[in-house]
Design a protein around this motif. Structure first.
Motif, PDB file in Angstrom:
ATOM      1  N   THR A 213      -3.486   1.515  -2.207  1.00  3.49           N
ATOM      2  CA  THR A 213      -2.445   2.440  -2.638  1.00  3.49           C
ATOM      3  C   THR A 213      -1.816   1.967  -3.939  1.00  3.49           C
ATOM      4  O   THR A 213      -2.145   0.910  -4.474  1.00  3.49           O
ATOM      5  CB  THR A 213      -1.345   2.564  -1.564  1.00  3.49           C
ATOM      6  OG1 THR A 213      -0.727   1.283  -1.382  1.00  3.49           O
ATOM      7  CG2 THR A 213      -1.913   3.046  -0.239  1.00  3.49           C
TER       8      THR A 213
ATOM      9  N   VAL B 134       3.142  -0.906   6.486  1.00  2.18           N
ATOM     10  CA  VAL B 134       3.166  -1.945   5.445  1.00  2.18           C
ATOM     11  C   VAL B 134       4.501  -2.688   5.445  1.00  2.18           C
ATOM     12  O   VAL B 134       4.589  -3.834   4.990  1.00  2.18           O
ATOM     13  CB  VAL B 134       2.861  -1.307   4.066  1.00  2.18           C
ATOM     14  CG1 VAL B 134       2.949  -2.336   2.945  1.00  2.18           C
ATOM     15  CG2 VAL B 134       1.471  -0.678   4.067  1.00  2.18           C
TER      16      VAL B 134
ATOM     17  N   ALA C 292      -7.692  -0.275   2.748  1.00  2.00           N
ATOM     18  CA  ALA C 292      -7.079   0.914   2.167  1.00  2.00           C
ATOM     19  C   ALA C 292      -6.231   0.476   0.976  1.00  2.00           C
ATOM     20  O   ALA C 292      -5.516  -0.532   1.050  1.00  2.00           O
ATOM     21  CB  ALA C 292      -6.214   1.642   3.199  1.00  2.00           C
TER      22      ALA C 292
ATOM     23  N   CYS D 114       7.724   4.120   1.693  1.00  2.00           N
ATOM     24  CA  CYS D 114       6.777   4.865   2.522  1.00  2.00           C
ATOM     25  C   CYS D 114       7.465   6.071   3.160  1.00  2.00           C
ATOM     26  O   CYS D 114       8.685   6.223   3.078  1.00  2.00           O
ATOM     27  CB  CYS D 114       6.228   3.950   3.609  1.00  2.00           C
ATOM     28  SG  CYS D 114       7.518   3.288   4.684  1.00  2.00           S
TER      29      CYS D 114
ATOM     30  N   LEU E 191      -2.907   5.015  10.200  1.00  2.47           N
ATOM     31  CA  LEU E 191      -3.482   3.692  10.433  1.00  2.47           C
ATOM     32  C   LEU E 191      -4.304   3.708  11.717  1.00  2.47           C
ATOM     33  O   LEU E 191      -5.441   3.210  11.742  1.00  2.47           O
ATOM     34  CB  LEU E 191      -2.394   2.624  10.519  1.00  2.47           C
ATOM     35  CG  LEU E 191      -2.905   1.210  10.847  1.00  2.47           C
ATOM     36  CD1 LEU E 191      -3.850   0.700   9.766  1.00  2.47           C
ATOM     37  CD2 LEU E 191      -1.754   0.239  11.057  1.00  2.47           C
TER      38      LEU E 191
ATOM     39  N   LEU F 254      -4.553  -3.750   3.973  1.00  4.49           N
ATOM     40  CA  LEU F 254      -3.737  -2.741   3.295  1.00  4.49           C
ATOM     41  C   LEU F 254      -3.283  -3.350   1.976  1.00  4.49           C
ATOM     42  O   LEU F 254      -2.529  -4.320   1.963  1.00  4.49           O
ATOM     43  CB  LEU F 254      -2.549  -2.347   4.170  1.00  4.49           C
ATOM     44  CG  LEU F 254      -2.914  -1.835   5.572  1.00  4.49           C
ATOM     45  CD1 LEU F 254      -1.651  -1.553   6.390  1.00  4.49           C
ATOM     46  CD2 LEU F 254      -3.771  -0.576   5.497  1.00  4.49           C
TER      47      LEU F 254
ATOM     48  N   CYS G  70      -1.992  -7.784  -0.608  1.00  6.47           N
ATOM     49  CA  CYS G  70      -2.833  -7.308   0.489  1.00  6.47           C
ATOM     50  C   CYS G  70      -2.364  -7.981   1.770  1.00  6.47           C
ATOM     51  O   CYS G  70      -2.072  -9.183   1.776  1.00  6.47           O
ATOM     52  CB  CYS G  70      -4.304  -7.675   0.272  1.00  6.47           C
ATOM     53  SG  CYS G  70      -5.164  -6.722  -0.989  1.00  6.47           S
TER      54      CYS G  70
ATOM     55  N   PRO H 220       2.119   4.308   0.301  1.00  7.24           N
ATOM     56  CA  PRO H 220       1.743   3.371   1.371  1.00  7.24           C
ATOM     57  C   PRO H 220       2.154   3.857   2.756  1.00  7.24           C
ATOM     58  O   PRO H 220       3.061   4.689   2.902  1.00  7.24           O
ATOM     59  CB  PRO H 220       2.495   2.091   0.988  1.00  7.24           C
ATOM     60  CG  PRO H 220       3.653   2.563   0.176  1.00  7.24           C
ATOM     61  CD  PRO H 220       3.154   3.753  -0.589  1.00  7.24           C
TER      62      PRO H 220
END
Length: 389
Positions: free
Chosen positions: A301, A261, A299, A279, A287, A318, A310, A257
């Motif tokens: 992951t 996020v 997107a 991350c 981004l 995301l 989400c 990610p």
């Protein structure tokens, strides 16, 4: 006697010829079947939908001998990699997807004795179902008997896959950076155009920068390729007089990610956040690159198995898929899960099909009923078409 022997000799030669011919024909037929390219992805249903099944973090190792992690005590004695395989098969049967995306840590290299064998077993349900599929790499795929590059090169020739190592002729970081186009409905004005663009990127494994610890990130060369590809797809789409005035929507798939996020709180997400965001410590700006491209709507992951939410940031959803595999850390009593994404076409007043109208998603749990949860709309077209119906 001589005549009889000659007759037997001719029969033997004829038999040998038939055997050799049949064998050769079988070999040629087999080779041809494997070399024939798959048809393009397309909105082929009469209902104008395209369904994608995301499988994240299978962590496949050695099959039945590989025990599960983080399951209930009552499950442990009978639980193995085969539970992961069974879950994929159940999802295929229940959802009947048009396409499957495996978003990394497909195999757990540390415990896989032979990477090629594990990869074959991991992707077998998709191949047996004769469904088109694609894969990107996570941070564990290369830890067995194949390097990262070798893993991706091993995946590419497999049956029914649309995976690629990298774009042809492009010098780019990582292995598994490519795009796929989903064409419009057969017989529609957009049957020759991609109305849904899929991007796949290798988010790497671990940082090789001595000044930065932790996980890797999407590099500048990958982002340059992404921007170039997105621009070409949008130009091609808009060049069609029957196209919408806005770009065809894009979806992006990778494993690790993005740093952004981390900002999501429980009140701004759909799903659950049960562990810290693993991350990269370095923010490479992907981004912002997606925002500037203007076509990306979401997107997806994996990586953090206990997160399945989400969250929307700067116009882009995301999303995590949630942990799928049983030979992977998770949470006992919290079902393994998978994410489904559906793009739906817009219908014109004459009954024909136009571009994508909306993109929705939900998850299914590997419980008795394959429970469906957290249905949400990721994106809906708001602008009018540039041509009259």
């Amino acid at each position: 006697m001589a005549a009889l022997e000659h007759s037997h000799s001719l029969q033997a030669e004829a038999f040998l010829f038939i055997v050799l011919f049949a064998t050769t024909a079988w070999v040629v037929s087999t080779a041809t079947a494997k070399s024939v390219p798959l048809p393009p992805l397309r909105f082929k249903s009469t209902i104008g939908k395209f369904k994608i099944l995301q499988v994240a973090d299978m962590h496949y190792a050695d099959g039945q001998s590989t025990k599960c992690e983080d399951v209930l005590p009552s499950q442990f004695s009978t639980c193995s990699d085969l539970n992961t395989t069974d879950f994929v098969k159940r999802m295929i049967k229940a959802e009947k997807p048009d396409f499957i995306v495996f978003t990394g840590d497909n195999i757990y290299g540390v415990d896989a004795k032979d990477a090629a064998t594990s990869l074959k077993a991991a992707f077998e349900p998709a191949i047996s179902a004769k469904l088109p599929w694609a894969a990107v790499l996570g941070n564990h795929d290369q830890e067995s008997t194949l390097t990262r590059k070798q893993v991706m090169k091993h995946i590419v020739p497999m049956e029914y896959t649309l995976s690629k190592v990298n774009p042809h002729g492009k010098k780019i970081d990582g292995f598994g950076n490519y795009n796929l186009e989903v064409k419009g409905m057969k017989g529609s004005k957009l049957e020759g155009k991609s109305v849904l663009n899929l991007y796949f990127l290798d988010s790497g494994d671990y940082s090789t920068d001595p000044n930065i610890t932790g996980y890797d990130w999407i590099k500048a060369s990958q982002q340059a390729w992404f921007k170039e590809t997105s621009a070409k797809l949008q130009k091609n789409y808009k060049s069609n007089p029957s196209a919408q005035s806005e770009s065809a929507p894009g979806l992006v798939y990778f494993h690790i990610p993005l740093p952004e996020v981390k900002i999501f709180g429980s009140s701004s997400i759909i799903g659950v956040k049960q562990e810290p965001i693993s991350c990269p410590l370095y923010n490479s700006g992907f981004l912002e690159t997606m925002v500037q491209a203007e076509d990306v709507k979401a997107a997806f992951t994996g990586h953090d198995h206990k997160n399945d939410f989400c969250g929307k940031l700067r116009g882009i959803e995301l999303c995590y898929a949630g942990g799928f595999g049983y030979h992977a850390y998770g949470k006992a009593g919290w079902s393994r899960r998978s994410r489904v994404v559906v793009a739906s076409l817009e219908k014109d007043i004459k009954g024909g099909w136009k571009g994508v109208q909306s993109i929705t998603t939900w998850k299914r749990l590997d419980d008795e009923h394959l429970s469906k949860i957290d249905t949400q709309t990721l994106w809906t077209k708001t602008r009018m078409s540039s041509f009259e119906d």
